[in-house]
Design an enzyme around this catalytic site. Sequence first.
Site, PDB file in Angstrom:
ATOM      1  N   TYR A   1       0.849  -1.186   0.000  1.00 32.68           N
ATOM      2  CA  TYR A   1       0.000   0.000   0.000  1.00 32.68           C
ATOM      3  C   TYR A   1       0.888   1.240   0.000  1.00 32.68           C
ATOM      4  O   TYR A   1       1.505   1.566   1.015  1.00 32.68           O
ATOM      5  CB  TYR A   1      -0.921   0.034   1.217  1.00 32.68           C
ATOM      6  CG  TYR A   1      -1.982  -1.041   1.269  1.00 32.68           C
ATOM      7  CD1 TYR A   1      -2.337  -1.767   0.131  1.00 32.68           C
ATOM      8  CD2 TYR A   1      -2.631  -1.327   2.457  1.00 32.68           C
ATOM      9  CE1 TYR A   1      -3.316  -2.748   0.189  1.00 32.68           C
ATOM     10  CE2 TYR A   1      -3.624  -2.301   2.522  1.00 32.68           C
ATOM     11  CZ  TYR A   1      -3.951  -3.012   1.388  1.00 32.68           C
ATOM     12  OH  TYR A   1      -4.930  -3.983   1.446  1.00 32.68           O
TER      13      TYR A   1
ATOM     14  N   LEU B   1     -18.554  -1.462   2.125  1.00 33.68           N
ATOM     15  CA  LEU B   1     -19.290  -0.341   1.534  1.00 33.68           C
ATOM     16  C   LEU B   1     -18.953  -0.187   0.054  1.00 33.68           C
ATOM     17  O   LEU B   1     -19.232   0.854  -0.546  1.00 33.68           O
ATOM     18  CB  LEU B   1     -18.998   0.957   2.295  1.00 33.68           C
ATOM     19  CG  LEU B   1     -19.449   0.975   3.755  1.00 33.68           C
ATOM     20  CD1 LEU B   1     -19.089   2.310   4.403  1.00 33.68           C
ATOM     21  CD2 LEU B   1     -20.946   0.714   3.872  1.00 33.68           C
TER      22      LEU B   1
ATOM     23  N   ARG C   1     -16.182   0.344  -1.535  1.00 34.46           N
ATOM     24  CA  ARG C   1     -15.320   1.501  -1.796  1.00 34.46           C
ATOM     25  C   ARG C   1     -16.100   2.820  -1.779  1.00 34.46           C
ATOM     26  O   ARG C   1     -15.842   3.726  -2.559  1.00 34.46           O
ATOM     27  CB  ARG C   1     -14.591   1.317  -3.122  1.00 34.46           C
ATOM     28  CG  ARG C   1     -13.687   0.090  -3.103  1.00 34.46           C
ATOM     29  CD  ARG C   1     -13.279  -0.380  -4.477  1.00 34.46           C
ATOM     30  NE  ARG C   1     -12.478  -1.590  -4.332  1.00 34.46           N
ATOM     31  CZ  ARG C   1     -12.999  -2.815  -4.166  1.00 34.46           C
ATOM     32  NH1 ARG C   1     -14.313  -2.978  -4.145  1.00 34.46           N
ATOM     33  NH2 ARG C   1     -12.226  -3.861  -4.008  1.00 34.46           N
ATOM     34  N   GLY C   2     -17.068   2.879  -0.896  1.00 38.07           N
ATOM     35  CA  GLY C   2     -17.863   4.091  -0.745  1.00 38.07           C
ATOM     36  C   GLY C   2     -19.093   4.137  -1.623  1.00 38.07           C
ATOM     37  O   GLY C   2     -19.951   5.004  -1.450  1.00 38.07           O
TER      38      GLY C   2
ATOM     39  N   SER D   1     -22.117   3.697   0.481  1.00 31.75           N
ATOM     40  CA  SER D   1     -22.016   4.380   1.770  1.00 31.75           C
ATOM     41  C   SER D   1     -23.132   5.385   1.987  1.00 31.75           C
ATOM     42  O   SER D   1     -23.365   5.838   3.114  1.00 31.75           O
ATOM     43  CB  SER D   1     -20.677   5.119   1.866  1.00 31.75           C
ATOM     44  OG  SER D   1     -20.644   6.194   0.930  1.00 31.75           O
TER      45      SER D   1
END
Length: 335
Positions: free
Chosen positions: A58, A211, A213-214, A217
């Site tokens: 990452y 979620l 990746r939003g 959400s």
Amino acid sequence: MTMQTRSLGTTGPQVSALGLGCMGMSALYGDADRAESIATVHAALEAGVTLLDTGDFYAMGHNEMLLGEALRTAPAALREQALVSVKFGALRSPDGDWAGYDGRPAAVKNFAAYSLQRLGVDHIDVYRIARLDPDVPIEETVGAISELIEKGYVRHVGLSEVGADTIRRAAATAPIADLQIEYSLISRGIEESVLPTTRELGISITAYGVLSRGLISGHFTRDRQLAANDFRAYSPRFQGENLQHNLDLVEALRKIAEQKGVSVAQIAIAWVLSRGDDIVPLVGARTRERLTESLGALDVTLDDADLAAIERAVPADAAAGDRYPAPQMAHLGSK
């Protein structure tokens, strides 16, 4: 909010019912605020979150160093309760491109040495290759992790994004604590063969992307402009007609959430929590505000009527678009 606990399989440790996925604090979702990221990790620990997830690739080690700083600056009692899960094996080039996966035993031990240094810890609680290396039998990769366990550098073996056959082979080699894999209302592929296999073998699921990746959400808007360094700018589910269709699903879910007096994110996380005590959702909150919202899912109770309404609003396989671009989908052991 009352923090519950769940076990990582029959061989793993007790962890908080929600874990914190730290990837977005360093990579793939646009720029992040380092100070706020560290404050969010501290807030998660203070709320009783124990499972912290990262990957050595990452932002090429940035996320491990950030998490290491957060742990180093946390109160001692909170630092000691933290359990760190690390993914390894993804190869990167200086320009950020992806260059495959390396699961050779020598590489496993090399990756671990660097992760221990960046995190500032003497052991990693759960260690797992991020994706199966097609050129290295999973038995060899898991065997190398087992050797690290024998020497005290790792506590438990994990897996990530592999299918039922690979899970069985790995479990025949060493005790497996959990499988990390995407699972959400709109990513339910594991229900066919992966989840039955992990349950048969006593392996838990740490679910990322709860979620999506939003996307589900409740905060993602139809006209949102994504930065070039945001993975979602290239993700099929966030493109054109796919996005419009998927956000229509979110609006259907919003009606149910409003009837219960909770947010869309909370009902989406609560749905994953309701799937079984062997599933630990990882929330990818990058700010304390989003973390607080996610933790509120622990207080959401879904009865049979709620679950049926959610199924009608967002049926299995209702999402438009794959969860990754085609080249990355090819590396997944489970769709």
